[in-house]
Design an enzyme around this catalytic site. Structure first.
Site, PDB file in Angstrom:
ATOM      1  N   GLN A  46       0.583  -1.644  -0.301  1.00 24.59           N
ATOM      2  CA  GLN A  46       0.135   0.239  -0.212  1.00 24.59           C
ATOM      3  C   GLN A  46       0.641   0.739  -0.114  1.00 24.59           C
ATOM      4  O   GLN A  46       0.411   2.316  -0.729  1.00 24.59           O
ATOM      5  CB  GLN A  46      -0.794   0.195   1.024  1.00 24.59           C
ATOM      6  CG  GLN A  46      -2.091  -1.456   1.378  1.00 24.59           C
ATOM      7  CD  GLN A  46      -3.102  -1.007   0.153  1.00 24.59           C
ATOM      8  OE1 GLN A  46      -3.031   0.486  -0.115  1.00 24.59           O
ATOM      9  NE2 GLN A  46      -3.654  -1.999  -0.007  1.00 24.59           N
ATOM     10  N   CYS A 103     -10.970  -8.372   1.276  1.00 23.51           N
ATOM     11  CA  CYS A 103     -11.103  -9.675   1.568  1.00 23.51           C
ATOM     12  C   CYS A 103     -11.437  -9.081   2.676  1.00 23.51           C
ATOM     13  O   CYS A 103     -11.777 -10.780   3.247  1.00 23.51           O
ATOM     14  CB  CYS A 103      -8.824 -10.143   1.849  1.00 23.51           C
ATOM     15  SG  CYS A 103      -8.486  -9.391   2.039  1.00 23.51           S
TER      16      CYS A 103
HETATM   17  N1  PLP Z   1      -0.441  -6.376   1.601  1.00 23.81           N
HETATM   18  C1  PLP Z   1      -1.069  -5.737   1.196  1.00 23.81           C
HETATM   19  C2  PLP Z   1      -1.133  -4.956   2.431  1.00 23.81           C
HETATM   20  C3  PLP Z   1      -2.376  -5.642  -0.008  1.00 23.81           C
HETATM   21  O1  PLP Z   1      -3.011  -4.416   0.713  1.00 23.81           O
HETATM   22  C4  PLP Z   1      -2.302  -5.883  -0.406  1.00 23.81           C
HETATM   23  C5  PLP Z   1      -3.630  -6.407  -1.703  1.00 23.81           C
HETATM   24  O2  PLP Z   1      -4.534  -5.657  -0.634  1.00 23.81           O
HETATM   25  C6  PLP Z   1      -1.727  -7.515  -1.272  1.00 23.81           C
HETATM   26  C7  PLP Z   1      -0.942  -7.668   0.472  1.00 23.81           C
HETATM   27  C8  PLP Z   1      -1.511  -8.412  -1.375  1.00 23.81           C
HETATM   28  O3  PLP Z   1      -1.368  -7.995  -3.099  1.00 23.81           O
HETATM   29  P1  PLP Z   1      -1.779  -8.529  -4.818  1.00 23.81           P
HETATM   30  O4  PLP Z   1      -3.375  -8.032  -4.180  1.00 23.81           O
HETATM   31  O5  PLP Z   1      -0.936  -8.047  -5.460  1.00 23.81           O
HETATM   32  O6  PLP Z   1      -1.557 -10.305  -4.047  1.00 23.81           O
END
Ligand code: PLP
Length: 384
Positions: A177, A329
């Site tokens: 982020q 999520c």
């Molecule tokens: N880490 C954080 C803090 C996130 O906000 C997200 C996605 O929302 C992810 C990891 C996962 O990233 P990706 O969607 O590229 O797999």
């Protein structure tokens, strides 16, 4: 439609799509092949690697391309823990991590490691002292995100990395982020590993990178061919990487180290956030924001007391406003988010929490319209 869910994903910008197309249409060669067209693709890949390294103050050899934030986090957590298991089998993560980190930690627990979870303070910040208290002589890795995806709180990464190192452990930060929204330099921060994802900064989905400090022990995680210097197998997603690089060029300039546009976008988002808070406070009673003063410019978490965020989101969607309950999520579940819970937000506030997240494509006009839509929706849910 008003799109205030940029922390979930962002619009892929037209110039990003344009940068990707040649690698799908004509320059589709496998960078591992021997003929000259493929060797050109290989050279381009290495130029992209050098560019991405510059945006973080890293060396090109420290950049490994991945399929996004989730893979980068999995690789860092599992790869570093396994490579260092001879020294100890204890890992520390913060309680407010994304599930890509938290569930990797759970996997480590199922595979012989013990994991400690560090709680944040009421502003969603992990204090260095709290991390220090969780460190043990057998701790091999600590992982704390650079900024939280639900409330936006920016973490004191430099201090946290130094706490981990003084206990003899390595330090990873999930910067999914934060990267592209605030300035990050791996040497200044002193981190050993850092995760990035392209789709949070107007790049394509399914591509990202892991910065892994030179010489840091890390196990490979995806096995197969010798791509990424043997660290991560699989034919490289050159089109996706080209898109990520273009998205970064729009933020960090042609040379990768001129972040004027990033700073301009950040100032714009901060202003939208300030206006949104003022308008919501003037239109709606019993609403308050979550997170630290020092937070990402684009993320605003607001709790509406006694309101169900699910009911609210349905009404917002009906009126064309896209936002999330907590993180994308966590939404869909009636449980208040683990982040708000660990910050000690009372359930009657936590259940009515919505995350609005802005990008430079959003306008003040949208903020005014959205504030009115939200005020009407809150009133409707409260009257029901
Ligand atoms: N880490 C954080 C803090 C996130 O906000 C997200 C996605 O929302 C992810 C990891 C996962 O990233 P990706 O969607 O590229 O797999």
């Amino acid at each position: 439609m008003i799109y205030f869910d940029n922390a979930a994903t962002t619009q892929t910008l037209p110039s990003v799509v344009d940068a990707m197309l040649p690698f799908l249409r004509s320059n589709y060669f496998n960078p591992s092949a021997q003929y000259s067209a493929a060797q050109d693709a290989k050279r381009t890949l290495e130029q992209f690697r050098s560019y991405m390294a510059k945006t973080l103050g890293a060396k090109p050899s420290e950049v490994r391309f991945t399929s996004g934030g989730t893979e980068s986090d999995n690789w860092a957590l599992k790869g570093i823990a396994l490579a260092n298991r001879g020294k100890g089998k204890h890992v520390v993560v913060s309680a407010i991590e994304h599930h890509a980190v938290l569930n990797s930690a759970v996997w480590l627990e199922r595979n012989g490691f013990s994991v400690s979870y560090v709680q944040p303070n009421q502003w969603g910040v992990i204090e260095p002292e709290a991390l220090r208290n969780a460190m043990r002589p057998d701790t091999v890795l600590a992982s704390v995100m650079a900024a939280n995806n639900e409330v936006g709180s920016i973490q004191p990464i430099k201090e946290l990395a130094s706490v981990a190192h003084s206990s003899g452990a390595l330090f990873h930060t999930d910067a999914v982020q934060a990267y592209g929204h605030i300035l990050l330099n791996v040497r200044d921060l002193g981190v050993d590993a850092l995760s990035v994802s392209a789709h949070k900064l107007h790049g394509p989905k399914g591509v990202g990178m892991l910065y892994a400090r030179k010489g840091m022990p890390i196990e490979s995680f995806v096995h197969g061919g010798a791509q990424e210097r043997g660290y991560r197998a699989g034919t490289e997603n050159l089109a996706g990487i080209a898109g990520m690089v273009q998205a970064c060029r729009l933020l960090f300039g042609e040379d990768g180290s001129s972040p004027a546009a990033l700073q301009k976008n950040a100032a714009h988002c901060a202003e939208l956030k300030r206006k949104m808070v003022n308008q919501l406070n003037s239109l709606i009673r019993d609403c308050r924001t979550n997170g630290a003063e020092n937070s990402l410019p684009g993320i605003l978490s607001v709790s509406f007391k006694g309101v169900s965020s699910e009911a609210l989101l349905l009404l917002l969607d009906r009126d064309g406003l896209c936002a999330s309950a907590g993180s994308a999520c966590a939404s869909g579940s009636l449980e208040p988010s683990h982040v708000l819970q660990s910050m000690g937000v009372a359930p009657e506030w936590a259940r009515g929490t919505i995350r609005f997240s802005f990008s430079e494509l959003n306008t003040e006009r949208e903020v005014s319209q959205a504030a009115q839509i939200i005020a009407n929706a809150v009133a409707q849910v409260r009257d029901a």
